[in-house]
Design a protein around this motif. Structure first.
Motif, mmCIF file in Angstrom:
data_model
loop_
_atom_site.group_PDB
_atom_site.id
_atom_site.type_symbol
_atom_site.label_atom_id
_atom_site.label_comp_id
_atom_site.label_asym_id
_atom_site.label_seq_id
_atom_site.Cartn_x
_atom_site.Cartn_y
_atom_site.Cartn_z
ATOM 1 N N VAL A 57 0.846 -1.184 0.000
ATOM 2 C CA VAL A 57 0.000 0.000 0.000
ATOM 3 C C VAL A 57 0.888 1.243 0.000
ATOM 4 C CG1 VAL A 57 -1.843 1.220 1.205
ATOM 5 C CG2 VAL A 57 -1.745 -1.272 1.298
ATOM 6 N N LYS A 61 -2.512 5.947 0.805
ATOM 7 C CA LYS A 61 -3.635 5.083 0.441
ATOM 8 C C LYS A 61 -3.941 4.138 1.597
ATOM 9 C CE LYS A 61 -3.547 5.310 -4.528
ATOM 10 N NZ LYS A 61 -3.988 4.619 -5.724
ATOM 11 N N GLN A 63 -5.943 0.308 2.926
ATOM 12 C CA GLN A 63 -6.279 -1.046 2.493
ATOM 13 C C GLN A 63 -7.799 -1.165 2.388
ATOM 14 O OE1 GLN A 63 -4.699 -3.789 5.378
ATOM 15 N NE2 GLN A 63 -2.805 -4.045 4.226
ATOM 16 N N ASP A 127 -4.964 -7.685 -6.312
ATOM 17 C CA ASP A 127 -4.930 -6.362 -5.684
ATOM 18 C C ASP A 127 -4.952 -5.309 -6.787
ATOM 19 O OD1 ASP A 127 -4.704 -7.655 -3.257
ATOM 20 O OD2 ASP A 127 -2.565 -7.265 -3.031
ATOM 21 N N GLN A 129 -5.057 -0.992 -7.687
ATOM 22 C CA GLN A 129 -4.890 0.396 -7.261
ATOM 23 C C GLN A 129 -6.171 1.160 -7.572
ATOM 24 O OE1 GLN A 129 -2.163 1.926 -5.797
ATOM 25 N NE2 GLN A 129 -1.072 -0.033 -5.707
ATOM 26 N N VAL A 134 -5.797 0.622 -2.014
ATOM 27 C CA VAL A 134 -5.462 -0.574 -2.773
ATOM 28 C C VAL A 134 -6.514 -1.593 -2.358
ATOM 29 C CG1 VAL A 134 -3.787 -2.406 -3.180
ATOM 30 C CG2 VAL A 134 -3.001 -0.055 -2.818
#
Length: 195
Positions: A57, A61, A63, A127, A129, A134
């Motif tokens: 991350v 940002k 999680q 994952d 962005q 993220v």
């Protein structure tokens, strides 16, 4: 109804009438659903056998986690955010990871809050962005709940054929998720129970 039920789009608004079941899985309220954060941490549907990489991350940002809910007939559940929040016409259920919750528990919780559906996780999709986070996305199957009992963050829940998701998803990241899902289903669909 279309001659091919796998191509039919279903739209549910809050408190709408829903069929008794779909693809042999009943619809209905989630009786005994978790209410406290500690209960969500232990929610059924998580997979201890999933191998998950560390989430990278970037600074600034957070999680987040979400679910891509796929029916056995390969149609996919998406949500229409209230007021098209954040410029999203439609998207997959997702939310910020809360303290004390795993990413898997977060994904199941957000899936329920935004779609009204109870899910069991099948696989890690990846994952991605996003604008402020993220997001770790899991592929899930519906195991209960009702698409007419979603929370305030959504104004509709829709069931859309996999090959028509591009007509609904307006954000590039969601289109990437849909493309990755299509690849996953092409390679693993039968093993996951998708016809």
């Amino acid at each position: 109804m279309d001659d091919n039920p796998n191509s039919e789009i279903l739209i549910f608004t809050r408190d709408a009438t829903v069929p008794r079941s779909l693809n042999g899985i009943p619809f209905g309220p989630w009786v005994g659903r978790p209410s406290a954060p500690a209960a969500w941490a232990l929610v059924e549907g998580q997979r201890s056998d999933l191998v998950e990489p560390v989430m990278n991350v970037p600074p600034g940002k957070t999680q987040s986690a979400g679910v891509v809910i796929v029916e056995p007939d390969r149609r996919v559940w998406i949500v229409e955010p209230s007021g098209h929040f954040g410029g999203y016409q439609h998207t997959f259920p997702k939310g910020t990871r809360e303290p004390g919750l795993s990413l898997q528990a977060t994904a199941i919780k957000e899936g329920f809050e935004e779609s009204g559906l109870r899910v069991g996780l099948l696989a890690l999709l990846g994952d991605y962005q996003r604008d402020t986070s993220v997001g770790r996305y899991y592929i899930a199957r519906r195991i209960g709940g009702s698409p007419a009992t979603f929370g305030w963050e959504s104004m509709a829940v829709k069931l859309v054929p996999l090959d028509r998701l591009g007509e609904f998803l307006n954000k590039p990241v969601d289109r990437t998720i849909a493309a990755d899902l299509a690849t996953f289903i092409k390679e693993n669909g039968a093993a996951c129970g998708f016809s």
